[in-house]
Design an enzyme around this catalytic site. Structure first.
Site, PDB file in Angstrom:
ATOM      1  N   GLU A   1      -4.162 -12.739  -6.926  1.00 59.58           N
ATOM      2  CA  GLU A   1      -4.299 -11.899  -5.798  1.00 59.58           C
ATOM      3  C   GLU A   1      -4.373 -13.019  -3.626  1.00 59.58           C
ATOM      4  O   GLU A   1      -4.942 -13.577  -4.199  1.00 59.58           O
ATOM      5  CB  GLU A   1      -5.048 -10.953  -5.017  1.00 59.58           C
ATOM      6  CG  GLU A   1      -4.922  -9.899  -4.036  1.00 59.58           C
ATOM      7  CD  GLU A   1      -5.471  -8.576  -4.362  1.00 59.58           C
ATOM      8  OE1 GLU A   1      -6.293  -8.115  -5.638  1.00 59.58           O
ATOM      9  OE2 GLU A   1      -4.774  -7.607  -3.763  1.00 59.58           O
TER      10      GLU A   1
ATOM     11  N   GLU B   1      -1.208   0.403  -9.353  1.00 59.91           N
ATOM     12  CA  GLU B   1      -2.568   0.402  -9.064  1.00 59.91           C
ATOM     13  C   GLU B   1      -3.572   1.724  -8.511  1.00 59.91           C
ATOM     14  O   GLU B   1      -3.141   1.746  -6.763  1.00 59.91           O
ATOM     15  CB  GLU B   1      -3.017  -1.045  -7.815  1.00 59.91           C
ATOM     16  CG  GLU B   1      -3.702  -1.541  -7.894  1.00 59.91           C
ATOM     17  CD  GLU B   1      -4.534  -2.885  -7.545  1.00 59.91           C
ATOM     18  OE1 GLU B   1      -3.837  -3.816  -7.602  1.00 59.91           O
ATOM     19  OE2 GLU B   1      -5.201  -2.585  -6.199  1.00 59.91           O
TER      20      GLU B   1
ATOM     21  N   LYS C   1       0.534  -0.723  -0.400  1.00 59.18           N
ATOM     22  CA  LYS C   1      -0.257   0.062  -0.160  1.00 59.18           C
ATOM     23  C   LYS C   1       1.139   1.246  -0.275  1.00 59.18           C
ATOM     24  O   LYS C   1       2.475   1.677   0.231  1.00 59.18           O
ATOM     25  CB  LYS C   1      -0.738   0.032   1.307  1.00 59.18           C
ATOM     26  CG  LYS C   1      -1.688  -1.037   1.371  1.00 59.18           C
ATOM     27  CD  LYS C   1      -3.178  -0.994   0.077  1.00 59.18           C
ATOM     28  CE  LYS C   1      -3.903  -2.152  -0.123  1.00 59.18           C
ATOM     29  NZ  LYS C   1      -4.919  -2.293  -0.682  1.00 59.18           N
TER      30      LYS C   1
ATOM     31  N   ASP D   1      -0.337   0.044  -4.577  1.00 56.26           N
ATOM     32  CA  ASP D   1      -1.254   0.401  -4.460  1.00 56.26           C
ATOM     33  C   ASP D   1      -1.657   1.457  -4.244  1.00 56.26           C
ATOM     34  O   ASP D   1      -1.518   1.737  -2.432  1.00 56.26           O
ATOM     35  CB  ASP D   1      -2.293  -0.745  -3.719  1.00 56.26           C
ATOM     36  CG  ASP D   1      -3.728  -0.502  -4.124  1.00 56.26           C
ATOM     37  OD1 ASP D   1      -4.049   0.170  -4.476  1.00 56.26           O
ATOM     38  OD2 ASP D   1      -4.537  -1.697  -2.960  1.00 56.26           O
TER      39      ASP D   1
ATOM     40  N   HIS E   1      -8.642  -8.701  -9.222  1.00 55.03           N
ATOM     41  CA  HIS E   1      -8.712  -8.120  -8.009  1.00 55.03           C
ATOM     42  C   HIS E   1     -10.125  -9.512  -6.916  1.00 55.03           C
ATOM     43  O   HIS E   1      -9.941 -10.424  -7.453  1.00 55.03           O
ATOM     44  CB  HIS E   1      -9.690  -7.455  -7.599  1.00 55.03           C
ATOM     45  CG  HIS E   1      -9.520  -6.558  -6.248  1.00 55.03           C
ATOM     46  ND1 HIS E   1     -10.856  -7.071  -5.226  1.00 55.03           N
ATOM     47  CD2 HIS E   1      -8.731  -6.276  -5.278  1.00 55.03           C
ATOM     48  CE1 HIS E   1     -10.911  -6.393  -4.097  1.00 55.03           C
ATOM     49  NE2 HIS E   1      -9.582  -5.741  -4.343  1.00 55.03           N
TER      50      HIS E   1
HETATM   51 CA    CA Z   1      -6.899  -2.708  -4.252  1.00 59.89          CA
END
Ligand code: CA
Length: 379
Positions: free
Chosen positions: A332, A223, A168, A197, A299
């Site tokens: 994922e 992302e 993240k 992301d 996803h």
């Molecule tokens: Ca995502």
């Protein structure tokens, strides 16, 4: 065969160590709406809906359930079109489609069980029997140790054998983001793939500037750099950066993805089988992406059921492009603690050295542990 009932189970578990992303709210619980469809043949199918579980349940019970009972599960696309037609006038393309997705997945599970084949055999066959999984994690937990905790967590995934990690970003300070990503790249070395992301937290200029600053860090994809509504902005960011730009977990149905794909607004689209319209609709989205030279890498964020459905869908996705040594779409595999993902199936989907075997059992290839279902059931 006729459908005799549609039952929704709202499951919830507490998150021991709450975490957050750039979206800004703290995850203190994990919840999911699980759909159970029974038939007069004694076959039961399971599906899952992405997003607010109580809302999914309400949509299914008040809008869909009575239209599904009495139908033949093999009429899966007839049912899909009928349910879509039921709600399209009300303009709710998000949660209504997630609710529809849970029904669609359960119908594919029933069809597979009825013929004794895994779902991937019903949707074209397995392009691969093993998937490379990437670890999704590196959320924000301890705001005083943001760089250190990311490095520690990334090292743990490498030790577990993962060959790819998604972290993240989006801490309101691009310099801190860059420092944190650089520290993770340094810690895992050049051999591990690393995606970032942002959960759509940046403006176009911020996304482009940060993306350019990260180009040297060998980022697999960037992302959701910007808001999902801004398709023009995605075109700008995607054209401006050398690295691949990904998105689409907040897009729904073939119509929602049509412009994004036709304009190549993203290099990679990421429909979620539990959100974008189920396995039926994600196949159409993937076909459209293939025709435009856009990669489809789904996803996934949910329980064992959503994960199993994603695995079945991924097995049947062709390499884009095919090659002697292709780079197939990855699974994922979200790694935050979640008993709904780890305990709900009797033989949970697991990774070994970063590889997930595609189950060969009928339907989704998993059996639901009803004791676990009851343990986490809140409605
Ligand atoms: Ca995502």
């Amino acid at each position: 065969m006729k459908i005799t009932d549609v039952t929704c189970h709202v499951l919830q578990s507490k998150v021991e160590q709450p975490f957050t992303s750039a979206r800004g709210w703290l995850y203190t619980t994990r919840a999911s709406c699980i759909v159970e469809i029974s038939t007069d043949a004694g076959i039961t199918g399971w599906g899952e809906c992405y997003g607010p579980a109580a809302v999914n349940r309400s949509i299914i019970e008040t809008q869909y359930r009575s239209r599904v009972i009495g139908r033949d599960p093999f009429d899966v696309e007839v049912i899909w079109e009928d349910l879509y037609n039921r709600i399209k006038d009300y303009g709710l393309t998000g949660m209504t489609i997630a609710a529809l997705s849970g029904i669609d997945i359960a119908l594919w599970d029933i069809m597979g069980r009825a013929v004794g084949k895994p779902v991937h055999k019903l949707i074209g066959g397995a392009h691969r029997t093993e998937l490379t999984a990437y670890a999704t994690g590196l959320y924000f937990i301890d705001m005083d140790r943001l760089v250190e905790e990311a490095v520690d967590e990334a090292r743990k995934y490498v030790e577990q054998g993962f060959q790819a990690i998604k972290m993240k970003i989006g801490l309101g300070d691009p310099k801190l983001d860059l420092r944190r990503v650089a520290a993770v790249r340094e810690a895992i070395g050049p051999g591990i793939k690393l995606a970032v992301d942002a959960n759509h937290c940046f403006t176009v200029p911020h996304a482009i500037r940060l993306g350019r600053a990260m180009e040297d860090l060998d980022i697999l994809w960037f992302e959701e750099p910007i808001s999902p509504e801004d398709h023009d902005g995605y075109v700008e960011v995607t054209r401006a950066l050398d690295m691949a730009v990904a998105g689409g977990e907040n897009d729904f149905t073939r119509w929602g993805f049509r412009d994004v794909i036709a304009r190549k607004a993203m290099d990679i689209v990421q429909p979620d089988v539990c959100a974008a319209g189920g396995i039926s609709e994600c196949r159409k989205i993937a076909a459209m992406a293939s025709a435009h030279g856009v990669e489809c890498v789904p996803h996934a964020w949910g329980s064992a059921i959503g994960l199993a459905a994603t695995v079945q869908f991924l097995a049947a996705l062709p390499d884009t492009p095919p090659a002697l040594r292709p780079m197939p779409p990855m699974l994922e595999f979200e790694q935050t603690p979640n008993p709904l993902r780890d305990l709900l199936a009797r033989e949970p989907i697991q990774q070994q050295r970063g590889i997930v075997r595609v189950p060969e059992g009928p339907g989704l290839g998993i059996e639901i542990d009803r004791e676990v279902l009851q343990r986490y059931r809140v409605a």
